[in-house]
Design a protein around this motif. Structure first.
Motif, PDB file in Angstrom:
ATOM      1  N   SER A  44       0.812  -1.225   0.000  1.00 10.51           N
ATOM      2  CA  SER A  44       0.000   0.000   0.000  1.00 10.51           C
ATOM      3  C   SER A  44       0.841   1.269   0.000  1.00 10.51           C
ATOM      4  CB  SER A  44      -0.943   0.004   1.208  1.00 10.51           C
ATOM      5  OG  SER A  44      -0.198  -0.091   2.417  1.00 10.51           O
ATOM      6  N   GLY A  45       2.157   1.121   0.165  1.00  8.80           N
ATOM      7  CA  GLY A  45       3.034   2.279   0.126  1.00  8.80           C
ATOM      8  C   GLY A  45       3.029   3.128   1.376  1.00  8.80           C
ATOM      9  N   ILE A  46       2.696   2.530   2.524  1.00 14.35           N
ATOM     10  CA  ILE A  46       2.760   3.274   3.787  1.00 14.35           C
ATOM     11  C   ILE A  46       3.742   2.562   4.714  1.00 14.35           C
ATOM     12  CG2 ILE A  46       0.382   4.109   3.537  1.00 14.35           C
ATOM     13  CD1 ILE A  46      -0.498   2.085   5.611  1.00 14.35           C
ATOM     14  N   SER A  47       4.132   3.224   5.773  1.00 17.30           N
ATOM     15  CA  SER A  47       5.109   2.621   6.673  1.00 17.30           C
ATOM     16  C   SER A  47       4.460   1.566   7.561  1.00 17.30           C
ATOM     17  CB  SER A  47       5.747   3.695   7.561  1.00 17.30           C
ATOM     18  OG  SER A  47       4.804   4.192   8.506  1.00 17.30           O
ATOM     19  N   GLY A  48       5.284   0.615   7.988  1.00 13.93           N
ATOM     20  CA  GLY A  48       4.786  -0.419   8.885  1.00 13.93           C
ATOM     21  C   GLY A  48       4.301   0.154  10.200  1.00 13.93           C
ATOM     22  N   GLY A  49       4.983   1.190  10.687  1.00 14.36           N
ATOM     23  CA  GLY A  49       4.575   1.829  11.942  1.00 14.36           C
ATOM     24  C   GLY A  49       3.205   2.471  11.838  1.00 14.36           C
ATOM     25  N   MET A  50       2.967   3.145  10.690  1.00 12.10           N
ATOM     26  CA  MET A  50       1.661   3.768  10.501  1.00 12.10           C
ATOM     27  C   MET A  50       0.569   2.711  10.413  1.00 12.10           C
ATOM     28  SD  MET A  50       0.206   6.271   7.489  1.00 12.10           S
ATOM     29  CE  MET A  50       1.048   7.739   8.092  1.00 12.10           C
ATOM     30  N   LEU A  51       0.841   1.623   9.695  1.00 12.93           N
ATOM     31  CA  LEU A  51      -0.162   0.563   9.563  1.00 12.93           C
ATOM     32  C   LEU A  51      -0.489  -0.054  10.918  1.00 12.93           C
ATOM     33  CD1 LEU A  51      -2.016  -1.192   7.903  1.00 12.93           C
ATOM     34  CD2 LEU A  51      -0.070  -2.645   7.311  1.00 12.93           C
ATOM     35  N   SER A  52       0.524  -0.241  11.744  1.00 15.10           N
ATOM     36  CA  SER A  52       0.280  -0.789  13.086  1.00 15.10           C
ATOM     37  C   SER A  52      -0.615   0.139  13.899  1.00 15.10           C
ATOM     38  CB  SER A  52       1.608  -0.994  13.819  1.00 15.10           C
ATOM     39  OG  SER A  52       2.345  -2.042  13.232  1.00 15.10           O
ATOM     40  N   LYS A  53      -0.374   1.444  13.782  1.00 11.29           N
ATOM     41  CA  LYS A  53      -1.208   2.407  14.509  1.00 11.29           C
ATOM     42  C   LYS A  53      -2.641   2.410  13.978  1.00 11.29           C
ATOM     43  CE  LYS A  53       2.494   5.557  15.961  1.00 11.29           C
ATOM     44  NZ  LYS A  53       3.064   6.922  15.846  1.00 11.29           N
ATOM     45  N   ILE A  54      -2.789   2.240  12.645  1.00 17.14           N
ATOM     46  CA  ILE A  54      -4.135   2.175  12.057  1.00 17.14           C
ATOM     47  C   ILE A  54      -4.878   0.952  12.587  1.00 17.14           C
ATOM     48  CG2 ILE A  54      -5.431   1.790   9.920  1.00 17.14           C
ATOM     49  CD1 ILE A  54      -3.274   3.469   8.490  1.00 17.14           C
ATOM     50  N   GLU A  55      -4.207  -0.207  12.585  1.00 16.27           N
ATOM     51  CA  GLU A  55      -4.854  -1.447  13.034  1.00 16.27           C
ATOM     52  C   GLU A  55      -5.218  -1.391  14.516  1.00 16.27           C
ATOM     53  OE1 GLU A  55      -2.941  -5.081  12.016  1.00 16.27           O
ATOM     54  OE2 GLU A  55      -3.281  -4.823   9.857  1.00 16.27           O
TER      55      GLU A  55
END
Length: 205
Positions: A44-55
């Protein structure tokens, strides 16, 4: 103690925030296709840290981020809002309008009027008004999954559950595991009517 508490041991309902609801859906959809946080982040082209915060529901993602996640997961963007928009069930049946249905006891003179229906979720609840007419026959071999609750409204019956028999009159209640053989054994005073509520887990595919 809360003055209007019901006394039930059921946990209180905690409503999810929009961020939490989106996070739950993103995690569920990611796991459904069997990819890791790192793999989805890359796709998706986003950082792993951002995805973790989203989840974890810690941040509110932009529409652009949600669009990128939707493309990576191959789902409509509206899927992320599904649990937030979930509606709570309510079924209303006017007196005398319950649907009369056919069940195993029908041929023995047992009339079943369905008084409501659960529209979603994993728990299935079936409330019936059961009437045993004067030509009804005793039948003690009912067996099905779940838990059943009976509340006597009129008449008098000896109701069997497994190896025990219970003399029921108006106002009496019986709660039992419905996997054991059960049913009215002796119809003492007719007509007989009682409320029967059956609860079981809905099969999911």
């Amino acid at each position: 103690m809360e003055p209007h508490a019901t006394g039930s041991a059921a946990a209180a309902v905690t409503e999810k925030t929009l961020e939490q609801a989106i996070g739950v859906q993103v995690r569920m959809l990611r796991r459904r296709i069997g990819i890791t946080v790192a793999e989805l982040a890359t796709a998706s082209g986003i950082s792993g840290g951002m995805l973790s915060k989203i989840e974890n529901g810690q941040i509110s993602p932009s529409l652009a981020t949600l669009q990128a996640l939707a493309l990576a997961l191959n789902v409509p963007i509206t899927n992320f809002f599904a649990s937030f928009e979930e509606k709570r069930d309510c079924s209303f049946v006017k007196a005398g309008t319950g649907v009369v249905i056919e069940r195993r006891g029908t041929k023995a003179g047992h009339q079943y009027s369905l008084l409501g229906a659960a529209l979603g979720g994993t728990l299935r609840v079936e409330p019936y008004l059961i009437t045993l007419h004067r030509d009804a026959a005793s039948y003690t071999a009912f067996q099905h999954e779940g838990t059943e609750f009976i509340y006597m409204l009129s008449g008098e019956v000896v109701y069997r559950h497994g190896d025990q028999a219970y003399h029921l009159t108006p106002g009496d209640a019986l709660l039992f595991d419905s996997a054991a053989p059960h049913g009215p054994e002796k119809l003492l005073t007719q007509p007989i009517s009682y409320l029967s509520i059956i609860a079981y887990t809905r099969e999911t595919t």
